[in-house]
Design an enzyme around this catalytic site. Structure first.
Site, PDB file in Angstrom:
ATOM      1  N   LYS A  93      -2.201  -8.860  -7.470  1.00 48.58           N
ATOM      2  CA  LYS A  93      -3.011  -8.771  -6.241  1.00 48.58           C
ATOM      3  C   LYS A  93      -2.523  -7.512  -5.513  1.00 48.58           C
ATOM      4  CE  LYS A  93      -5.011  -9.580  -2.206  1.00 48.58           C
ATOM      5  NZ  LYS A  93      -4.866  -8.196  -1.684  1.00 48.58           N
ATOM      6  N   PRO A  94      -3.306  -6.410  -5.620  1.00 45.18           N
ATOM      7  CA  PRO A  94      -2.864  -5.193  -4.926  1.00 45.18           C
ATOM      8  C   PRO A  94      -3.229  -5.276  -3.447  1.00 45.18           C
ATOM      9  CG  PRO A  94      -4.936  -4.775  -6.050  1.00 45.18           C
ATOM     10  CD  PRO A  94      -4.590  -6.231  -6.312  1.00 45.18           C
ATOM     11  N   GLU A 121      11.000  -8.132  -2.016  1.00 45.44           N
ATOM     12  CA  GLU A 121      11.529  -6.828  -1.585  1.00 45.44           C
ATOM     13  C   GLU A 121      10.888  -6.597  -0.221  1.00 45.44           C
ATOM     14  OE1 GLU A 121      11.742  -3.482  -0.478  1.00 45.44           O
ATOM     15  OE2 GLU A 121      10.593  -2.691  -2.173  1.00 45.44           O
ATOM     16  N   LEU A 122      11.669  -6.834   0.833  1.00 45.74           N
ATOM     17  CA  LEU A 122      11.103  -6.934   2.186  1.00 45.74           C
ATOM     18  C   LEU A 122      11.462  -5.725   3.052  1.00 45.74           C
ATOM     19  CD1 LEU A 122      11.764 -10.765   2.598  1.00 45.74           C
ATOM     20  CD2 LEU A 122       9.756  -9.619   1.644  1.00 45.74           C
ATOM     21  N   TRP A 176       0.810  -1.219   0.000  1.00 42.99           N
ATOM     22  CA  TRP A 176       0.000   0.000   0.000  1.00 42.99           C
ATOM     23  C   TRP A 176       0.849   1.277   0.000  1.00 42.99           C
ATOM     24  CZ3 TRP A 176       1.602   2.654   4.182  1.00 42.99           C
ATOM     25  CH2 TRP A 176       2.068   1.925   5.277  1.00 42.99           C
ATOM     26  N   ASN A 177       2.147   1.190   0.347  1.00 41.11           N
ATOM     27  CA  ASN A 177       2.887   2.449   0.537  1.00 41.11           C
ATOM     28  C   ASN A 177       3.264   3.135  -0.774  1.00 41.11           C
ATOM     29  OD1 ASN A 177       4.780   0.461   0.018  1.00 41.11           O
ATOM     30  ND2 ASN A 177       6.301   1.260   1.441  1.00 41.11           N
ATOM     31  N   GLU A 195      11.226  -2.018  12.455  1.00 40.68           N
ATOM     32  CA  GLU A 195      10.831  -1.028  11.462  1.00 40.68           C
ATOM     33  C   GLU A 195       9.676  -0.195  12.044  1.00 40.68           C
ATOM     34  OE1 GLU A 195       9.714  -3.084   7.879  1.00 40.68           O
ATOM     35  OE2 GLU A 195      10.466  -1.476   6.625  1.00 40.68           O
ATOM     36  N   GLY A 211       6.749  -6.293   0.552  1.00 40.71           N
ATOM     37  CA  GLY A 211       6.020  -6.247   1.816  1.00 40.71           C
ATOM     38  C   GLY A 211       6.945  -6.596   2.967  1.00 40.71           C
ATOM     39  N   SER A 212       6.361  -7.092   4.039  1.00 41.03           N
ATOM     40  CA  SER A 212       7.166  -7.308   5.244  1.00 41.03           C
ATOM     41  C   SER A 212       8.010  -8.577   5.145  1.00 41.03           C
ATOM     42  CB  SER A 212       6.253  -7.416   6.466  1.00 41.03           C
ATOM     43  OG  SER A 212       5.534  -8.635   6.400  1.00 41.03           O
ATOM     44  N   CYS A 267      10.235   1.400   2.903  1.00 35.91           N
ATOM     45  CA  CYS A 267      11.173   0.365   3.371  1.00 35.91           C
ATOM     46  C   CYS A 267      12.593   0.906   3.452  1.00 35.91           C
ATOM     47  CB  CYS A 267      11.174  -0.827   2.420  1.00 35.91           C
ATOM     48  SG  CYS A 267       9.537  -1.430   2.085  1.00 35.91           S
TER      49      CYS A 267
HETATM   50  C1  SIN Z   1       9.732   1.001  -0.763  1.00 42.46           C
HETATM   51  O1  SIN Z   1       9.678   1.617   0.257  1.00 42.46           O
HETATM   52  O2  SIN Z   1       9.496  -0.207  -0.782  1.00 42.46           O
HETATM   53  C2  SIN Z   1      10.068   1.617  -2.081  1.00 42.46           C
HETATM   54  C3  SIN Z   1      10.721   2.901  -2.003  1.00 42.46           C
HETATM   55  C4  SIN Z   1      11.389   3.343  -3.285  1.00 42.46           C
HETATM   56  O3  SIN Z   1      11.195   2.772  -4.357  1.00 42.46           O
HETATM   57  O4  SIN Z   1      12.152   4.283  -3.188  1.00 42.46           O
END
Ligand code: SIN
Length: 474
Positions: A172-173, A247-248, A148-149, A378, A225-226, A281
């Site tokens: 799947k969003p 990508e965690l 969602w971010n 986090e 995600g996490s 992240c």
């Molecule tokens: C993320 O927070 O997963 C992506 C941030 C970015 O692409 O800079």
């Protein structure tokens, strides 16, 4: 007018399913509803993507590129509409949402070109009557699970290379922010992608995810995600040896040496820490400042933090929007309270704002130590904890003392010190005098428990390709 439905095999579907509300985190009001899809819809979408795969893979890279380019153009044409949808469902300020739309669109444009550069290899032979080659093929059906971010950029960062490589996609969003993703699929349809090449299913993460991870027709799952969920996906995907890109989470250190340009360090730390209200992240989560410039940095940084405007993302001048939900606010508040009860000193913010909406004041806590929650978990919110350090060895040890390895930041004007420090840091992305290192043409991804694989850059397309070694007898 948006339909906010699912898109499977070229049809907008799901009107007759139960609907789930999507909330505006700024007001708590319902923005729209989307279908609550599950196992059946996920299987249908995977079947559609599987049927469409051969035809899409057989198109030339040049034909696929033309469609991606059209998709890019449509995103730019609809930038305001996309940004408004994003702000309303996610909360980030409109100007930041517009920035994300461009960032997202650029992945489509970049991979429209990169798809033309998927080169194979010829290997010198050891015998005269053979020719040895490596061919590259699209991996097959790709399932993309997005967060969602960054509702647009995390999707196009996956879709762009997958489609350019010749893969078909099922999306799947996040249930918090499905509307931006649906709008993107609507634009992709307008661009003219053949039916079945792009599909989207909203609804139950558990049911849809299970299909993605266990259906043999899905050859790859790509997830942002996490770390906790990433580990579960690895377990679930084991039965079909699913190829995974993950990508965690991250817990980025920001190291500020005594020879740093203070203004650069303050600007870079503000950019890293408060982008998207700290819900990224890669955002700095632990700030280490060398003792001789500690007070100077803390004062300058706290002053700048106090100037940030918190409010509804659609209001002109807003720098920081709401957090995504109540749980997000509670976690931030818990981290601040835990830091304070263990000796941390709040020098800016430190509290919730208002009765309504998920707003938290941009916060700076100084004099923190490694035992505090905020220095280990986090935070995903607008809180900057600052710790003093004395030596290079000490700060490198502190920075690496985490299971995460996504991003790190170093501020120093010394080339020698910067180089030596970065060589020792176990992080996939480093900003050196730079608080915003992400770029479509560069590889994004983490070491250690921050993930597998890289997204973006020429490296990002490899994850959607199979290598086939061919030995030709002549
Ligand atoms: C993320 O927070 O997963 C992506 C941030 C970015 O692409 O800079």
């Amino acid at each position: 007018m948006m339909n906010n439905l699912n898109y499977i095999n070229g049809e907008w579907t799901g009107k007759n399913l139960q609907q789930s509300p999507v909330y505006n985190p700024s007001t708590g009001e319902v923005v729209s509803e989307v279908p609550k899809g599950g196992k059946q819809e996920a299987v249908q979408a995977v079947a559609a993507a599987s049927d469409a795969f051969e035809g899409w893979a057989d198109q030339t890279a040049y034909d696929r590129s033309k469609l991606l380019r059209k998709f890019f153009d449509l995103m730019i044409e609809h930038e305001d509409e996309l940004a408004e949808i994003m702000t309303k469902e996610m909360g980030k300020p409109f100007k930041e949402a517009k920035g994300e739309v461009h960032y997202a669109a650029n992945y489509l444009e970049w991979y429209a070109e990169e798809g033309k550069r998927i080169y194979g290899e010829t290997i010198p032979t050891h015998v005269p009557n053979k020719r040895l080659q490596v061919w590259k093929k699209p991996i097959g059906v790709v399932a993309a699970i997005t967060p969602w971010n960054f509702p647009a950029a995390m999707l196009t960062r996956k879709m762009g290379p997958a489609l350019a490589a010749g893969c078909t996609v099922v999306i799947k969003p996040s249930s918090e922010t499905p509307l931006t993703a649906i709008k993107l699929v609507e634009l992709a349809e307008k661009a003219g992608f053949p039916k079945g090449v792009i599909n989207i299913v909203t609804g139950s993460s558990r049911e849809i995810g299970e299909v993605f991870l266990t259906d043999e027709r899905v050859r790859k799952v790509t997830f942002t995600g996490s770390t906790e969920v990433g580990k579960k996906l690895m377990e679930q995907g084991a039965s079909t040896v699913k190829k995974l890109s993950l990508e965690l989470g991250g817990h980025a250190p920001i190291i500020i040496y005594n020879d740093a340009d203070i203004e650069k360090a303050v600007n870079g730390t503000i950019a890293s820490k408060f982008r998207n209200a700290g819900q990224t992240c890669v955002c700095g989560n632990r700030i280490y400042v060398q003792s001789d410039i500690y007070d100077e940095f803390v004062d300058a940084f706290a002053d700048r933090t106090k100037q940030l405007q918190v409010g509804d993302g659609m209001k002109e001048g807003t720098d920081i929007g709401p957090l995504i939900n109540e749980a997000g606010v509670e976690k931030v508040d818990e981290h601040v309270k835990n830091a304070v009860s263990n000796g941390g000193v709040v020098v800016a913010g430190g509290h919730r704002i208002g009765e309504k909406g998920n707003f938290y004041s941009p916060t700076v806590v100084k004099d923190v130590n490694p035992s505090m929650l905020i220095m280990n978990e986090e935070t995903f919110g607008p809180v900057a904890p600052i710790q003093k350090f004395e030596t290079e060895e000490e700060v490198i040890q502190l920075a690496n003392d985490t299971p995460y390895g996504l991003a790190a930041y170093v501020f120093t004007e010394s080339v020698s010190r910067g180089t030596k420090t970065i060589e020792k840091l176990d992080f996939g992305i480093v900003g050196w005098n730079d608080g915003a290192p992400s770029a479509v043409q560069a590889p994004f991804g983490g070491m250690k428990e921050s993930g597998l694989g890289r997204e973006g850059g020429h490296q990002g397309i490899d994850d959607f390709l199979e290598m086939q070694y061919v030995s030709i007898g002549i």
